[in-house]
Enzyme design. Structure first.
Site, short mmCIF file in Angstrom:
data_model
loop_
_atom_site.label_atom_id
_atom_site.label_comp_id
_atom_site.label_asym_id
_atom_site.label_seq_id
_atom_site.Cartn_x
_atom_site.Cartn_y
_atom_site.Cartn_z
N GLY A 197 34.46 31.31 4.81
CA GLY A 197 33.82 30.16 4.19
C GLY A 197 33.35 30.43 2.78
CD GLU A 252 29.67 30.39 2.94
OE1 GLU A 252 29.26 30.17 1.79
OE2 GLU A 252 30.22 31.46 3.27
CB VAL A 274 14.38 36.40 -1.99
CG1 VAL A 274 13.40 36.20 -0.85
CG2 VAL A 274 15.12 35.10 -2.28
ZN LIG Z 1 28.10 34.34 1.12
#
Ligand SMILES: [Zn+2]
Length: 608
Positions: A197, A252, A274
């Site tokens: 993906g 995703e 993060v």
């Molecule tokens: Zn990725």
């Protein structure tokens, strides 16, 4: 005997060694992001995005520290384009409604950190993202869907490369990205066989351009059909382990909401921006709980790693803040929440918005308006100064302009809660009184230097827009034909370099229709062979050469391409080009030696 045993051990250890292959890249988000930004330079860079998002993250963190946060569950409507090749529903790529529903359940379990599901974790930094997804109950026109949130599309193709997906599939099938989170399930081509993906990252600001071109035409997530759904929730024989529990879409969707891979796509010094996700020296695969790199235990359970579906169960508080920041600032994210299609409850009056197929029109020409107002308008009130009709209550009216001038357009959209503010676009439509005997010019001297040597891009010789050592077969430029000319009688071409070795050398001037992918040259409409001798004097005097065709060449009021086919036999030829790379859409094309039309920028890896 001993000798025999030794040999066996050798073979076994060789086998074990061979299995230590590099991690296969199952997610192509970073790679596709690079291509997308080259294709749509208006998107800016990932660094540009980071600056905007970090500012918003600080605001959110401050509000949180001051206790000024509300616990609100946000909803995002999904449309899943199930791309198949004619199979019956529930077989092969035409996956069942149950498989799609199973996938959305997993997505919600993961984003809500739902107790009693594989999406739960008890990690102190683990977060309930307070974001829920629904299969949209209605289609783009507000009609209730028989299969909510599912658009079955026969792509008439066995499988899809990422190029085909980006250039053909997405622009053809995409639903309004202001209202829907678009997801495609496909069979990837064998050239992308390791891929499961990829996502398009959010943008940092509103971008000009029609929704049918630019980054809005490709926004969303693509997941292979073998990884969409969950074997925990039904019998879906097409699903393939170990990515068969729905975590590809979770991963995703993280990207689609601005999350980076947990290892920051680099070594220990690379950041995912993060704070509460430990650094890692690279992706993890399998399920190596407790893996140590970069002097710490890696969070291999994080959805933004490459571990097996069954291994994953966490988004962190830091990742949550980042996603919420995106939902507050990014175009085509913010509006999804505001649209609130999931509940079919209108949250507010509409925010009026629209787009047109063309803002410049020839006298007597028509303009198609497309309503893009949010919050489910049910009625519309348009005014068109200088137009016929001068007002309309249709959603998507078509208006004819019979007097030259520049005109304003206004729109008020109304829903059950009331009417929007007045949207007024002054001097928006430009009606030209120029007749049909006119010219279309795309040469802008303010743009790029006109003769570029290929040596600027590597160890090549020759000119970008002519014969060169890369043996390009043809070069071409795009003409948008904004005034809708039906025929062209000839072209002016400014030849910048010419050196004749063979006295009778020729070049073919060609007109193509612009119906290739992304308006690339399609079929040949006209061809004229010209002797280089004929143009040498013009080139020397730095003036354009006029080439008349043997007939009035039909272009049918549509965009077209004009260029040269090059047959190299020692002569040198290059045209001057002012095309500005891809900054305003793809305008400059070349045909590679392999016969493939490619924008200059993609072929050479540089924005020109
Ligand atoms: Zn990725």
């Amino acid at each position: 005997m001993r000798g025999g045993l030794f040999l066996l051990l050798l073979i076994l250890s060789a086998g074990a060694f061979a299995q230590q292959l590099p991690v296969v890249e199952p997610c192509a988000t970073m790679q596709e992001d690079q291509k997308s930004r080259m294709r749509f330079p208006q998107r800016g860079s990932l660094d540009d995005f980071e600056k905007v998002i970090q500012k918003k993250i600080k605001e959110i963190e401050l509000a949180k520290a001051q206790g000024r946060t509300e616990n609100t569950i946000l909803n995002i409507p999904i449309i899943v384009h199930v791309v198949h090749n004619g199979e019956a529903i529930g077989t092969g790529t035409n996956i069942s409604q149950a498989q799609v529903q199973a996938q959305i359940e997993v997505l919600n379990e993961d984003f809500r950190r739902a107790p009693g599901t594989p999406g739960f974790n008890s990690n102190p930094v683990g977060a309930d993202i307070e974001l829920e997804f629904c299969l949209s109950p209605v289609d783009q026109n507000g009609n209730v869907m028989a299969e909510p949130g599912i658009h079955r599309y026969n792509g008439a193709r066995a499988d899809w490369s990422t190029e085909q997906i980006e250039n053909i599939l997405k622009p053809t099938t995409i639903w309004n990205t202001n209202l829907f989170y678009n997801i495609w399930t496909v069979r990837f081509a064998s050239s992308n066989s390791s891929l499961i993906g990829y996502a398009q990252f959010p943008d940092q600001s509103g971008l000009a351009g029609l929704p049918t071109s630019g980054p809005a035409s490709t926004d969303g997530v693509v997941v292979r059909f073998q990884s969409f759904g969950s074997v925990d929730k039904g019998n879906f024989p097409v699903m393939v382990a170990p990515y068969n529990r729905g975590r590809t879409l979770t991963h995703e969707t993280g990207h689609w909401l601005g999350l980076r891979h947990i290892w920051g796509d680099g070594g220990c010094s690379a950041d995912d921006f993060v704070a509460d996700t430990p650094n890692a020296d690279g992706p993890s695969s399998g399920c190596p709980i407790g893996r140590i790199s970069c002097s710490g235990v890696n969070m291999v359970e994080n959805y933004m790693d490459y571990t097996n579906d069954a291994c994953m169960n966490i988004f962190t508080q830091g990742q949550k803040t980042r996603m919420l920041a995106v939902l507050q600032v990014s175009p085509r994210r913010k509006s999804l929440v505001e649209g609130n299609l999931c509940n079919l409850i209108v949250a507010d009056v509409p925010t009026p918005n629209f787009d047109v197929n063309n803002t410049t029109v020839l006298l007597g020409g028509e303009v198609s308006f497309t309503d893009l107002s949010t919050n489910f308008p049910t009625s519309w009130s348009w005014t068109f100064a200088g137009g016929d009709p001068a007002t309309s209550t249709q959603r998507n009216p078509v208006v004819r302009y019979n007097s030259p001038g520049t005109y304003a357009v206004t729109l008020v959209a109304t829903n059950t809660l009331g009417s929007s503010v007045l949207l007024e676009r002054l001097s928006y439509i430009d009606v030209s009184e120029e007749g049909l005997c006119n010219t279309e010019n795309n040469f802008k001297s303010t743009n790029t230097p006109s003769l570029i040597k290929l040596s600027a891009f590597g160890a090549y010789t020759g000119y970008l827009t002519g014969h060169n050592s890369r043996r390009y077969g043809a070069i071409s430029e795009y003409f948008s034909n904004p005034l809708g000319y039906q025929k062209i009688s000839g072209v002016n071409i400014n030849f910048g370099k010419i050196k004749i070795i063979n006295e009778d050398a020729t070049v073919d001037v060609v007109v193509w229709n612009a119906r290739g992918a992304q308006n690339a040259p399609g079929s040949v409409i006209e061809r004229k062979t010209v002797l280089l001798q004929q143009i040498a004097a013009d080139a020397a005097a730095n003036r354009p050469t006029t080439i008349y065709f043997d007939r009035e060449t039909p272009v049918f009021g549509r965009p077209y391409q004009v260029g040269l086919e090059l047959a190299y036999a020692g002569d040198t030829l290059a045209i001057r080009s002012s095309a500005n790379g891809q900054s305003t859409g793809v305008t400059s094309w070349l045909k590679t030696q392999a016969g493939v039309w490619t924008p200059y920028t993609i072929e050479l890896g540089a924005n020109i």
